[in-house]
Design an enzyme around this catalytic site. Sequence first.
Site, PDB file in Angstrom:
ATOM      1  N   GLN A 255       0.817  -1.208   0.000  1.00 45.44           N
ATOM      2  CA  GLN A 255       0.000   0.000   0.000  1.00 45.44           C
ATOM      3  C   GLN A 255       0.852   1.260   0.000  1.00 45.44           C
ATOM      4  O   GLN A 255       0.508   2.263  -0.627  1.00 45.44           O
ATOM      5  CB  GLN A 255      -0.924   0.002   1.206  1.00 45.44           C
ATOM      6  CG  GLN A 255      -2.056  -0.978   1.101  1.00 45.44           C
ATOM      7  CD  GLN A 255      -2.868  -0.794  -0.176  1.00 45.44           C
ATOM      8  OE1 GLN A 255      -3.569   0.183  -0.352  1.00 45.44           O
ATOM      9  NE2 GLN A 255      -2.759  -1.747  -1.085  1.00 45.44           N
ATOM     10  N   HIS A 258       1.814   2.860  -3.334  1.00 37.94           N
ATOM     11  CA  HIS A 258       0.808   3.521  -4.177  1.00 37.94           C
ATOM     12  C   HIS A 258       1.148   4.991  -4.383  1.00 37.94           C
ATOM     13  O   HIS A 258       1.002   5.527  -5.476  1.00 37.94           O
ATOM     14  CB  HIS A 258      -0.577   3.409  -3.537  1.00 37.94           C
ATOM     15  CG  HIS A 258      -1.369   2.247  -4.030  1.00 37.94           C
ATOM     16  ND1 HIS A 258      -1.806   2.127  -5.323  1.00 37.94           N
ATOM     17  CD2 HIS A 258      -1.812   1.137  -3.386  1.00 37.94           C
ATOM     18  CE1 HIS A 258      -2.484   1.004  -5.469  1.00 37.94           C
ATOM     19  NE2 HIS A 258      -2.500   0.378  -4.308  1.00 37.94           N
ATOM     20  N   GLU A 322      -9.465   1.648   4.868  1.00 34.25           N
ATOM     21  CA  GLU A 322      -9.866   1.176   3.539  1.00 34.25           C
ATOM     22  C   GLU A 322      -9.677  -0.339   3.461  1.00 34.25           C
ATOM     23  O   GLU A 322     -10.563  -1.075   3.041  1.00 34.25           O
ATOM     24  CB  GLU A 322      -9.011   1.884   2.479  1.00 34.25           C
ATOM     25  CG  GLU A 322      -9.294   1.434   1.060  1.00 34.25           C
ATOM     26  CD  GLU A 322      -8.294   2.012   0.073  1.00 34.25           C
ATOM     27  OE1 GLU A 322      -8.616   2.038  -1.135  1.00 34.25           O
ATOM     28  OE2 GLU A 322      -7.185   2.418   0.474  1.00 34.25           O
ATOM     29  N   HIS A 323      -8.493  -0.809   3.831  1.00 34.32           N
ATOM     30  CA  HIS A 323      -8.184  -2.241   3.862  1.00 34.32           C
ATOM     31  C   HIS A 323      -7.787  -2.636   5.278  1.00 34.32           C
ATOM     32  O   HIS A 323      -7.067  -1.893   5.948  1.00 34.32           O
ATOM     33  CB  HIS A 323      -7.013  -2.583   2.931  1.00 34.32           C
ATOM     34  CG  HIS A 323      -7.166  -2.094   1.533  1.00 34.32           C
ATOM     35  ND1 HIS A 323      -6.592  -0.910   1.088  1.00 34.32           N
ATOM     36  CD2 HIS A 323      -7.822  -2.621   0.473  1.00 34.32           C
ATOM     37  CE1 HIS A 323      -6.888  -0.743  -0.194  1.00 34.32           C
ATOM     38  NE2 HIS A 323      -7.634  -1.757  -0.592  1.00 34.32           N
ATOM     39  N   ASP A 356      -6.950  -6.548  -4.522  1.00 33.35           N
ATOM     40  CA  ASP A 356      -6.658  -5.490  -5.487  1.00 33.35           C
ATOM     41  C   ASP A 356      -6.795  -5.977  -6.920  1.00 33.35           C
ATOM     42  O   ASP A 356      -7.080  -5.184  -7.822  1.00 33.35           O
ATOM     43  CB  ASP A 356      -5.232  -4.964  -5.274  1.00 33.35           C
ATOM     44  CG  ASP A 356      -5.192  -3.754  -4.366  1.00 33.35           C
ATOM     45  OD1 ASP A 356      -6.263  -3.279  -3.951  1.00 33.35           O
ATOM     46  OD2 ASP A 356      -4.080  -3.280  -4.072  1.00 33.35           O
ATOM     47  N   HIS A 415     -53.875  15.689   0.227  1.00 32.04           N
ATOM     48  CA  HIS A 415     -53.481  14.289   0.384  1.00 32.04           C
ATOM     49  C   HIS A 415     -54.692  13.454   0.834  1.00 32.04           C
ATOM     50  O   HIS A 415     -54.936  12.356   0.319  1.00 32.04           O
ATOM     51  CB  HIS A 415     -52.369  14.160   1.442  1.00 32.04           C
ATOM     52  CG  HIS A 415     -50.999  14.489   0.937  1.00 32.04           C
ATOM     53  ND1 HIS A 415     -50.651  15.744   0.509  1.00 32.04           N
ATOM     54  CD2 HIS A 415     -49.886  13.719   0.815  1.00 32.04           C
ATOM     55  CE1 HIS A 415     -49.378  15.741   0.140  1.00 32.04           C
ATOM     56  NE2 HIS A 415     -48.888  14.526   0.311  1.00 32.04           N
TER      57      HIS A 415
END
Length: 437
Positions: A255, A258, A322-323, A356, A415
């Site tokens: 990670q 990235h 996230e992970h 991934d 209504h």
Amino acid sequence: MKTINNPSEKRWPKLAERSAIKQAKLMELVNTVFYDIRKKGDKALLKYARKFDGFAAEQFTVDAGTIAAAASSIPEQLKEAIGLAKRNIEKFHLSQQEQTLKVETSPGVVCWREARPIEKVGIYVPGGTAPLFSTVLMLAVPARIAGCSEIVLCTPPDKDGTVHPAILYAASLAGVTRVVVLGGIQAIGAMCFGTHSVPKVEKIFGPGNQYVMTAKHAAQYYGTAIDMPAGPSELVVVADSSCHPSFVAADLLSQAEHGPDSEVILLSDNKQVIREVNRELEIQLSNLPRQDIAEKALKNSRAIQFKDIDTCIRFSNLYAPEHLILAVENPVLRSREVTSAGSVFLGNYSCESAGDYASGTNHTLPTSGHARAYSGVSLDSFVKKITFQQLTEEGITSIGAAVETMAEAEALIAHKNAMTLRLEEVSKRFQSEQSQY
């Protein structure tokens, strides 16, 4: 990575904060770019493509011939890998299709829900230093399964102004209808407003840096939906003495590479595990082609030792990664304690990179703590759910009085009248039928 020992719970919120560019400056830039795109269309796109992407070509759309030719530039082994990933992603997302279920809520009142595809969707795929063709599969495959009629892909160019052939190959394989060479804020703006070269879409998908994420947020103010807040990558690994330190280090680096704004966190109840993982990080980092990027990310990252794994998971739930990897004993049992995470990987052999690429789950996930309220991309992300109801005369009779009472209590007499007229009609018909006997 910096190591922190047994921080008090008062410190947890601060430790769970993500580093960020000042939002006011970011939003000011986004608004400037968006204003230009709305007023000047392709001319503005060209201006910002030159400024931010270093790309000066007049043609943004990739022609069909170039896309078709990309296949010849892809090694067969990579084609096979992409094909396997596509099949698994299809299997997983096809399983998310729902059968229509009709429910009679009261006698004569039938309600149900049906899915309809979002017709025009936009996909943002980060490129540049790492051509993320896997993201093409993750977004275009479920979009095609959902039945989206137009799938527009925007991706920044390589240094020579072209799109990586693997992105083009994946786009062709997954059913993308148009590929546009644009990156960053200008790509999001183009899909939000539409120009001569780029169609306006109804929803924008895809990860990106903080500039892209801020642009996606801004797009919502102009009526374009987004999948979720998805910014720089992040990973939490919870590890006990049963973990493989070399695996953990590899996952953290996967990670960190990235981007320099990525963030990884190791949580453990074992000081020796933290030492061994840090040692492995040094060894493995020195062999990475993206060493400089990973090193910068590690400066934003940390290892935290807690008294037990229960506390590690409680902190992870606050952080909402996230992970999340649970490299612990009985990971399936421990997973029941997880309340906030984009995607969870259980046990020593469930590496995050499997998700991934090829396990089948979607890797477009909420970041920056948004997993506390958002889910990752799924088939549902590409459809609208429309509710239907059908009332018979029996249905009007069974709920009519309740509707009249509630409408009158809210002082919404029109209504009430809408129901009263129907009740009267049903009553008249019933009386007429009774009089015939």
